[in-house]
Design a protein around this motif. Structure first.
Motif, PDB file in Angstrom:
ATOM      1  N   ILE A 192       9.584  -2.029  -9.370  1.00  0.00           N
ATOM      2  CA  ILE A 192       8.654  -2.570 -10.368  1.00  0.00           C
ATOM      3  C   ILE A 192       7.662  -3.544  -9.747  1.00  0.00           C
ATOM      4  CG2 ILE A 192      10.258  -2.175 -12.253  1.00  0.00           C
ATOM      5  CD1 ILE A 192      10.827  -5.219 -12.229  1.00  0.00           C
ATOM      6  N   ALA A 193       7.936  -3.948  -8.533  1.00  0.00           N
ATOM      7  CA  ALA A 193       7.016  -4.780  -7.745  1.00  0.00           C
ATOM      8  C   ALA A 193       7.271  -4.451  -6.287  1.00  0.00           C
ATOM      9  CB  ALA A 193       7.253  -6.271  -8.007  1.00  0.00           C
ATOM     10  N   GLY A 194       6.260  -4.628  -5.482  1.00  0.00           N
ATOM     11  CA  GLY A 194       6.425  -4.394  -4.059  1.00  0.00           C
ATOM     12  C   GLY A 194       7.132  -5.575  -3.399  1.00  0.00           C
ATOM     13  N   PRO A 195       7.222  -5.554  -2.086  1.00  0.00           N
ATOM     14  CA  PRO A 195       7.837  -6.672  -1.371  1.00  0.00           C
ATOM     15  C   PRO A 195       7.176  -7.998  -1.745  1.00  0.00           C
ATOM     16  CG  PRO A 195       7.496  -4.817   0.111  1.00  0.00           C
ATOM     17  CD  PRO A 195       6.816  -4.482  -1.182  1.00  0.00           C
ATOM     18  N   GLU A 196       8.001  -9.038  -1.871  1.00  0.00           N
ATOM     19  CA  GLU A 196       7.527 -10.389  -2.229  1.00  0.00           C
ATOM     20  C   GLU A 196       6.874 -10.426  -3.615  1.00  0.00           C
ATOM     21  OE1 GLU A 196       8.210 -12.990  -0.113  1.00  0.00           O
ATOM     22  OE2 GLU A 196       9.217 -11.443   1.067  1.00  0.00           O
ATOM     23  N   GLY A 197       7.193  -9.453  -4.480  1.00  0.00           N
ATOM     24  CA  GLY A 197       6.644  -9.434  -5.840  1.00  0.00           C
ATOM     25  C   GLY A 197       5.223  -8.920  -5.937  1.00  0.00           C
ATOM     26  N   ASP A 198       4.727  -8.273  -4.894  1.00  0.00           N
ATOM     27  CA  ASP A 198       3.354  -7.770  -4.864  1.00  0.00           C
ATOM     28  C   ASP A 198       3.102  -6.759  -5.982  1.00  0.00           C
ATOM     29  OD1 ASP A 198       0.748  -7.043  -3.956  1.00  0.00           O
ATOM     30  OD2 ASP A 198       1.620  -5.359  -2.848  1.00  0.00           O
ATOM     31  N   MET A 199       2.056  -7.001  -6.772  1.00  0.00           N
ATOM     32  CA  MET A 199       1.692  -6.096  -7.856  1.00  0.00           C
ATOM     33  C   MET A 199       0.369  -5.374  -7.605  1.00  0.00           C
ATOM     34  SD  MET A 199       4.193  -6.188  -9.945  1.00  0.00           S
ATOM     35  CE  MET A 199       3.520  -5.330 -11.348  1.00  0.00           C
ATOM     36  N   SER A 200      -0.236  -5.561  -6.431  1.00  0.00           N
ATOM     37  CA  SER A 200      -1.541  -4.955  -6.155  1.00  0.00           C
ATOM     38  C   SER A 200      -1.488  -3.422  -6.203  1.00  0.00           C
ATOM     39  CB  SER A 200      -2.080  -5.427  -4.810  1.00  0.00           C
ATOM     40  OG  SER A 200      -1.236  -5.008  -3.755  1.00  0.00           O
ATOM     41  N   TRP A 201      -0.332  -2.843  -5.942  1.00  0.00           N
ATOM     42  CA  TRP A 201      -0.178  -1.385  -5.981  1.00  0.00           C
ATOM     43  C   TRP A 201      -0.495  -0.812  -7.358  1.00  0.00           C
ATOM     44  CZ3 TRP A 201       3.399   0.780  -9.327  1.00  0.00           C
ATOM     45  CH2 TRP A 201       4.325  -0.107  -9.900  1.00  0.00           C
ATOM     46  N   LEU A 202      -0.316  -1.635  -8.393  1.00  0.00           N
ATOM     47  CA  LEU A 202      -0.493  -1.169  -9.762  1.00  0.00           C
ATOM     48  C   LEU A 202      -1.957  -1.196 -10.207  1.00  0.00           C
ATOM     49  CD1 LEU A 202       1.060  -0.141 -12.206  1.00  0.00           C
ATOM     50  CD2 LEU A 202       1.500  -2.508 -12.847  1.00  0.00           C
ATOM     51  N   ALA A 203      -2.758  -2.044  -9.589  1.00  0.00           N
ATOM     52  CA  ALA A 203      -4.145  -2.245 -10.030  1.00  0.00           C
ATOM     53  C   ALA A 203      -4.950  -0.953 -10.172  1.00  0.00           C
ATOM     54  CB  ALA A 203      -4.856  -3.231  -9.118  1.00  0.00           C
ATOM     55  N   PRO A 204      -4.949  -0.059  -9.196  1.00  0.00           N
ATOM     56  CA  PRO A 204      -5.762   1.155  -9.361  1.00  0.00           C
ATOM     57  C   PRO A 204      -5.227   2.125 -10.405  1.00  0.00           C
ATOM     58  CG  PRO A 204      -4.729   1.117  -7.183  1.00  0.00           C
ATOM     59  CD  PRO A 204      -4.342  -0.148  -7.874  1.00  0.00           C
ATOM     60  N   LEU A 205      -4.024   1.894 -10.885  1.00  0.00           N
ATOM     61  CA  LEU A 205      -3.395   2.804 -11.838  1.00  0.00           C
ATOM     62  C   LEU A 205      -3.457   2.301 -13.271  1.00  0.00           C
ATOM     63  CD1 LEU A 205      -0.297   3.439  -9.595  1.00  0.00           C
ATOM     64  CD2 LEU A 205      -2.255   4.957  -9.862  1.00  0.00           C
ATOM     65  N   LEU A 206      -4.032   1.117 -13.481  1.00  0.00           N
ATOM     66  CA  LEU A 206      -4.110   0.521 -14.819  1.00  0.00           C
ATOM     67  C   LEU A 206      -5.450   0.834 -15.471  1.00  0.00           C
ATOM     68  CD1 LEU A 206      -2.678  -3.040 -14.082  1.00  0.00           C
ATOM     69  CD2 LEU A 206      -1.580  -1.213 -15.376  1.00  0.00           C
ATOM     70  N   PRO A 207      -5.449   0.904 -16.796  1.00  0.00           N
ATOM     71  CA  PRO A 207      -6.745   1.033 -17.473  1.00  0.00           C
ATOM     72  C   PRO A 207      -7.565  -0.229 -17.228  1.00  0.00           C
ATOM     73  CG  PRO A 207      -4.957   0.765 -19.069  1.00  0.00           C
ATOM     74  CD  PRO A 207      -4.329   0.854 -17.716  1.00  0.00           C
TER      75      PRO A 207
END
Length: 182
Positions: free
Chosen positions: A16-31
């Motif tokens: 649900i989050a990348g290493p160290e809580g990284d959420m940048s992976w989700l940005a291109p997939l969000l409306p």
């Protein structure tokens, strides 16, 4: 009484989050922020948020939706479960030190709508306390290879879930389950 729903975006390999809580992976997939609000936003009356989630990485960072629930597509009462409240008040946010008080306050504030639980640890605590009603997992088309797991409680044992719905959207496949009570 308002139900508690844990909603989360998850990579296909269970993070649900990348290493160290990284959420940048989700940005291109969000409306995009300011666009059509997420369908879930219409049923949410209050948020119950974990401290790490509240203060963590924001997939809407550097956009107009940064720091806003659903990228700005929702507003309302927010309750953060923490033993370390910030030194200064945050508008619209109540910091609560114990789960029972946080759940009670969020349910009351939700006015009969859903309390959306955000944060893996808070969801785990709600599940252990028997107050979590549903889980909505939005599976996004990406493999992260590591990070924060959807549910990481090795001693919890199995949790029975009843499938409610499967919805395929442009950004994810959404799986909704009811938590079965014994």
């Amino acid at each position: 009484m308002a139900g508690l729903l844990y909603s989360v975006s998850m990579s296909l390999d269970g993070f649900i989050a990348g290493p160290e809580g990284d959420m940048s992976w989700l940005a291109p997939l969000l409306p995009p922020p300011g666009g059509e609000p997420a369908p879930l936003a219409a049923e949410v009356g209050a948020l119950l948020i974990g401290r790490r989630t509240f203060g963590g990485d924001d997939p809407y960072r550097d956009t107009e939706g940064e720091g806003e629930a659903f990228g700005g597509g929702w507003s309302g009462p927010q309750f953060v479960l923490t033993h370390r409240p910030p030194p200064h008040p945050v508008p619209g946010v109540t910091f609560v030190g114990d789960l029972d008080t946080a759940v009670r306050a969020a349910r009351e504030a939700a006015g009969g709508l859903t309390v959306n639980v955000l944060g893996a640890d808070v969801a785990r605590q709600c599940l252990a306390a028997g107050v979590l009603d549903e889980v909505l997992t939005c599976v996004v088309p990406v493999l992260l290879g590591g990070g924060v797991r959807l549910f990481d409680a090795p001693d919890a044992g199995p949790v029975a879930l009843e499938p409610l719905s499967v919805d395929r959207g442009p950004y994810s496949t959404d799986l909704r389950y009811r938590v079965r009570r014994n």
